[in-house]
Design a protein around this motif. Structure first.
Motif, PDB file in Angstrom:
ATOM      1  N   UNK A 109       0.850  -1.183   0.000  1.00  0.00           N
ATOM      2  CA  UNK A 109       0.000   0.000   0.000  1.00  0.00           C
ATOM      3  C   UNK A 109       0.889   1.237   0.000  1.00  0.00           C
ATOM      4  N   UNK A 110       0.443   2.264  -0.706  1.00  0.00           N
ATOM      5  CA  UNK A 110       1.190   3.517  -0.767  1.00  0.00           C
ATOM      6  C   UNK A 110       0.952   4.378   0.468  1.00  0.00           C
ATOM      7  N   UNK A 111      -0.188   4.174   1.133  1.00  0.00           N
ATOM      8  CA  UNK A 111      -0.518   4.991   2.298  1.00  0.00           C
ATOM      9  C   UNK A 111      -1.410   4.207   3.247  1.00  0.00           C
ATOM     10  N   UNK A 112      -1.508   4.713   4.465  1.00  0.00           N
ATOM     11  CA  UNK A 112      -2.384   4.084   5.444  1.00  0.00           C
ATOM     12  C   UNK A 112      -3.843   4.198   4.995  1.00  0.00           C
ATOM     13  N   UNK A 113      -4.194   5.311   4.369  1.00  0.00           N
ATOM     14  CA  UNK A 113      -5.573   5.461   3.888  1.00  0.00           C
ATOM     15  C   UNK A 113      -5.897   4.434   2.807  1.00  0.00           C
ATOM     16  N   UNK A 114      -4.939   4.163   1.935  1.00  0.00           N
ATOM     17  CA  UNK A 114      -5.140   3.136   0.905  1.00  0.00           C
ATOM     18  C   UNK A 114      -5.319   1.765   1.545  1.00  0.00           C
ATOM     19  N   UNK A 115      -4.531   1.475   2.580  1.00  0.00           N
ATOM     20  CA  UNK A 115      -4.635   0.188   3.274  1.00  0.00           C
ATOM     21  C   UNK A 115      -5.998   0.039   3.930  1.00  0.00           C
ATOM     22  N   UNK A 116      -6.489   1.115   4.544  1.00  0.00           N
ATOM     23  CA  UNK A 116      -7.805   1.065   5.197  1.00  0.00           C
ATOM     24  C   UNK A 116      -8.923   0.917   4.168  1.00  0.00           C
ATOM     25  N   UNK A 117      -8.837   1.654   3.081  1.00  0.00           N
ATOM     26  CA  UNK A 117      -9.872   1.605   2.049  1.00  0.00           C
ATOM     27  C   UNK A 117      -9.944   0.232   1.381  1.00  0.00           C
ATOM     28  N   UNK A 118      -8.812  -0.442   1.280  1.00  0.00           N
ATOM     29  CA  UNK A 118      -8.765  -1.749   0.616  1.00  0.00           C
ATOM     30  C   UNK A 118      -9.345  -2.873   1.474  1.00  0.00           C
ATOM     31  N   UNK A 119      -9.514  -2.621   2.776  1.00  0.00           N
ATOM     32  CA  UNK A 119     -10.113  -3.651   3.635  1.00  0.00           C
ATOM     33  C   UNK A 119     -11.519  -3.984   3.164  1.00  0.00           C
ATOM     34  N   UNK A 120     -11.933  -5.234   3.317  1.00  0.00           N
ATOM     35  CA  UNK A 120     -13.337  -5.564   3.049  1.00  0.00           C
ATOM     36  C   UNK A 120     -14.237  -4.684   3.928  1.00  0.00           C
ATOM     37  N   UNK A 121     -15.402  -4.342   3.430  1.00  0.00           N
ATOM     38  CA  UNK A 121     -16.312  -3.411   4.109  1.00  0.00           C
ATOM     39  C   UNK A 121     -16.594  -3.819   5.555  1.00  0.00           C
ATOM     40  N   UNK A 122     -16.772  -5.116   5.797  1.00  0.00           N
ATOM     41  CA  UNK A 122     -17.125  -5.553   7.154  1.00  0.00           C
ATOM     42  C   UNK A 122     -15.973  -5.410   8.156  1.00  0.00           C
ATOM     43  N   UNK A 123     -14.767  -5.141   7.665  1.00  0.00           N
ATOM     44  CA  UNK A 123     -13.610  -4.986   8.549  1.00  0.00           C
ATOM     45  C   UNK A 123     -13.127  -3.545   8.670  1.00  0.00           C
ATOM     46  N   UNK A 124     -13.604  -2.666   7.814  1.00  0.00           N
ATOM     47  CA  UNK A 124     -13.061  -1.309   7.777  1.00  0.00           C
ATOM     48  C   UNK A 124     -13.173  -0.588   9.115  1.00  0.00           C
ATOM     49  N   UNK A 125     -14.341  -0.542   9.690  1.00  0.00           N
ATOM     50  CA  UNK A 125     -14.491   0.175  10.956  1.00  0.00           C
ATOM     51  C   UNK A 125     -13.716  -0.517  12.076  1.00  0.00           C
ATOM     52  N   UNK A 126     -13.831  -1.834  12.122  1.00  0.00           N
ATOM     53  CA  UNK A 126     -13.205  -2.590  13.202  1.00  0.00           C
ATOM     54  C   UNK A 126     -11.675  -2.518  13.173  1.00  0.00           C
ATOM     55  N   UNK A 127     -11.088  -2.467  11.983  1.00  0.00           N
ATOM     56  CA  UNK A 127      -9.632  -2.514  11.872  1.00  0.00           C
ATOM     57  C   UNK A 127      -8.978  -1.156  11.598  1.00  0.00           C
ATOM     58  N   UNK A 128      -9.764  -0.097  11.503  1.00  0.00           N
ATOM     59  CA  UNK A 128      -9.205   1.218  11.199  1.00  0.00           C
ATOM     60  C   UNK A 128      -8.078   1.596  12.155  1.00  0.00           C
ATOM     61  N   UNK A 129      -8.320   1.500  13.444  1.00  0.00           N
ATOM     62  CA  UNK A 129      -7.298   1.880  14.422  1.00  0.00           C
ATOM     63  C   UNK A 129      -6.095   0.935  14.350  1.00  0.00           C
ATOM     64  N   UNK A 130      -6.352  -0.355  14.263  1.00  0.00           N
ATOM     65  CA  UNK A 130      -5.262  -1.340  14.238  1.00  0.00           C
ATOM     66  C   UNK A 130      -4.405  -1.181  12.981  1.00  0.00           C
TER      67      UNK A 130
END
Length: 144
Positions: A109-130
């Motif tokens: 991933x080029x950025x943390x935002x890209x890594x978060x956006x690429x997460x499956x929808x059901x994991x985005x909120x749960x894994x944002x901080x991690x």
């Protein structure tokens, strides 16, 4: 050092991650161990020296096993869990750190935002901080 704290949490969460794969994977325990190793090889997530057996997989699922779990096994379990139609999620903060650590190790991933956006929808909120903590840990290691 913050990086060592995150990595320790990720390592503590790896047994639960492996256990989720054991519980949700369909098949006999020896077959699940084979699937884990073969997937690691085919998906280029690591090169297991040997294919583990059911007893090894069970041992990796015990809370005290964190530092003994090969990274290829945790990375591959994450890879497989994320693709499951059951949409499993981490059960606690340590396991979320393990998922996030492996997520960043499995893809570029080029950025943390890209890594978060690429997460499956059901994991985005749960894994944002991690994922943010995993990104900070990874960036901190690049300064060495």
């Amino acid at each position: 050092m913050p990086q060592s704290g995150f990595y320790a949490k990720a390592r503590r969460g790896m047994p639960a991650l492996i256990d989720q794969w054991r519980q949700l994977g369909q098949g006999e325990p020896d077959r699940l161990a084979l699937i884990l190793a073969e997937t690691a090889r085919v998906a280029h997530l690591g090169e297991p020296e040997a294919t583990p057996d059911a007893a090894t997989l069970a041992a990796w699922s015990r809370p005290e096993a964190g530092d003994r779990i090969p990274l290829w096994a945790a990375r591959t379990a994450t890879f497989l869990l994320i693709q499951m139609p059951a949409r499993p999620v981490p059960k606690d903060d340590d396991e979320a750190c393990a998922w996030a650590y492996c997520w960043l190790r499995n893809r570029d991933f080029a950025s943390v935002d890209e890594a978060r956006t690429a997460l499956p929808a059901h994991l985005q909120e749960m894994l944002t901080h991690a994922v943010g903590a995993a990104w900070a840990d990874r960036q901190g290691l690049r300064l060495v």
